[in-house]
Design a protein around this motif. Structure first.
Motif, short mmCIF file in Angstrom:
data_model
loop_
_atom_site.label_atom_id
_atom_site.label_comp_id
_atom_site.label_asym_id
_atom_site.label_seq_id
_atom_site.Cartn_x
_atom_site.Cartn_y
_atom_site.Cartn_z
N VAL B 4 -23.79 -15.16 55.28
CA VAL B 4 -22.60 -15.50 54.74
C VAL B 4 -21.84 -13.97 54.07
CG1 VAL B 4 -24.01 -15.66 52.43
CG2 VAL B 4 -21.88 -16.83 52.20
N CYS B 23 -14.47 -17.81 51.35
CA CYS B 23 -16.07 -17.26 52.15
C CYS B 23 -16.25 -18.52 53.09
CB CYS B 23 -17.52 -18.29 50.83
SG CYS B 23 -18.91 -18.47 51.57
N TYR B 25 -19.62 -19.37 55.87
CA TYR B 25 -21.21 -18.98 56.74
C TYR B 25 -20.93 -19.55 58.68
CZ TYR B 25 -20.20 -24.12 57.73
OH TYR B 25 -20.01 -25.12 58.02
N LEU B 33 -23.41 -25.29 50.12
CA LEU B 33 -23.59 -24.50 49.91
C LEU B 33 -23.25 -24.25 48.04
CD1 LEU B 33 -20.72 -25.09 52.45
CD2 LEU B 33 -21.71 -22.70 52.10
N LYS B 49 -20.78 -26.74 43.70
CA LYS B 49 -22.20 -26.85 44.96
C LYS B 49 -21.65 -27.87 46.03
CE LYS B 49 -24.86 -29.63 42.46
NZ LYS B 49 -26.76 -30.01 41.98
N PHE B 67 -15.33 -27.41 51.85
CA PHE B 67 -16.34 -28.11 52.55
C PHE B 67 -15.26 -27.76 53.98
CE2 PHE B 67 -19.54 -27.16 55.45
CZ PHE B 67 -19.38 -27.86 56.25
N PHE B 74 -15.70 -22.11 52.48
CA PHE B 74 -15.69 -22.22 51.22
C PHE B 74 -15.36 -21.82 50.94
CE2 PHE B 74 -17.86 -25.48 49.34
CZ PHE B 74 -18.54 -25.76 47.92
N CYS B 91 -20.81 -16.35 46.49
CA CYS B 91 -20.75 -17.29 47.66
C CYS B 91 -22.48 -17.07 48.42
CB CYS B 91 -20.19 -17.57 48.38
SG CYS B 91 -20.11 -18.76 49.74
N VAL B 93 -25.82 -20.10 50.13
CA VAL B 93 -25.88 -20.77 50.97
C VAL B 93 -27.29 -20.73 51.38
CG1 VAL B 93 -23.52 -20.65 52.58
CG2 VAL B 93 -25.97 -19.22 53.17
#
Lengths: 115, 114
Positions: B4, B23, B25, B33, B49, B67, B74, B91, B93
């Motif tokens: 991430v 952020c 991923y 997330l 979240k 998202f 995110f 951040c 994940v």
């Protein structure tokens, strides 16, 4: 609703010593995870305990060990301390099998300084 | 290993300005997330979240995150920064491709100027 608690808040040790950190999970939680946060970095996963057993482990040496008690509280033990072990140690709790099981709630941390 | 990434280790905004913390991923399957905030000498507090429900997630203190699967992002936003928002933001994940472990980004320190 009691949150995650950790003790002690601060600790100073010398190289080669051993240390034990303690954590009580959030009320209703049964899973405890430990993280190491070095200065200026994000937390790194050490291991997770569930049903009194280590369920997962990150990339940390065997000097790092833990325990979970029947009341779900947990200890983190570090042997043969190195200067590089100086960090903030965070405990997080969650509820395995709960609707929110992916979410971890963190305690205030224990700051360890190794001299 | 899946990772991430938080773009920008430091972000500075004026009070009242938009806050945008990035952020991204790396997994092919959308993970769970999270955004956490850490005030000096404190632990991590959950801001919000994403767990595969609504793509726009609202959190505490006026923060929200969107998202975007196509961008594997995110990003965290707040329309108007307050001095009290000054902190470090992480951040994180988790998911199958992360070994079901919570993996954190390196963090972004937010500075709010008066």
């Amino acid at each position: 609703d009691a949150g995650v608690t950790q003790s002690p808040t601060h600790l100073i040790k010398t190289r080669g010593q051993q240390v034990t950190l303690r954590c009580s999970p959030k009320s209703g939680h049964d899973t405890v995870s430990w993280y190491q946060q070095a200065l200026g970095q994000g937390p790194q996963f050490i291991f997770q305990y569930y049903e009194e057993e280590e369920r997962q482990r990150g990339n940390f040496p065997d000097r790092f060990s833990g325990h979970q008690f029947p009341n779900y509280s947990s200890e983190l033990n570090v042997n043969a301390l190195l200067l590089g072990d100086s960090a903030l140690y965070l405990c997080a709790s969650s509820l395995t099998g709960g609707f929110d099981q992916e979410t971890q709630y963190f305690g205030p941390g224990t700051r360890l300084l190794v001299l | 290993a899946q990772s991430v990434t938080q773009l920008g280790s430091h972000v500075s905004v004026s009070e009242g300005a938009l806050v945008l913390l990035r952020c991204n991923y790396s997994s092919s399957v959308p993970p769970y997330l999270f955004w956490y905030v850490q005030y000096p000498n404190q632990g991590l507090q959950l801001l919000l979240k994403y767990t595969s429900a609504a793509t726009l997630v609202k959190g505490i203190n006026g923060f929200e995150a969107e998202f975007k699967k196509s961008e594997t992002s995110f990003h965290l936003t707040k329309p108007s920064a307050h001095m009290s928002d000054a902190a470090e933001y992480f951040c994180a994940v988790t998911g199958v491709e992360y070994g079901n472990k919570l993996v954190f980004g390196a963090g972004t320190i937010l500075r709010v100027k008066s």
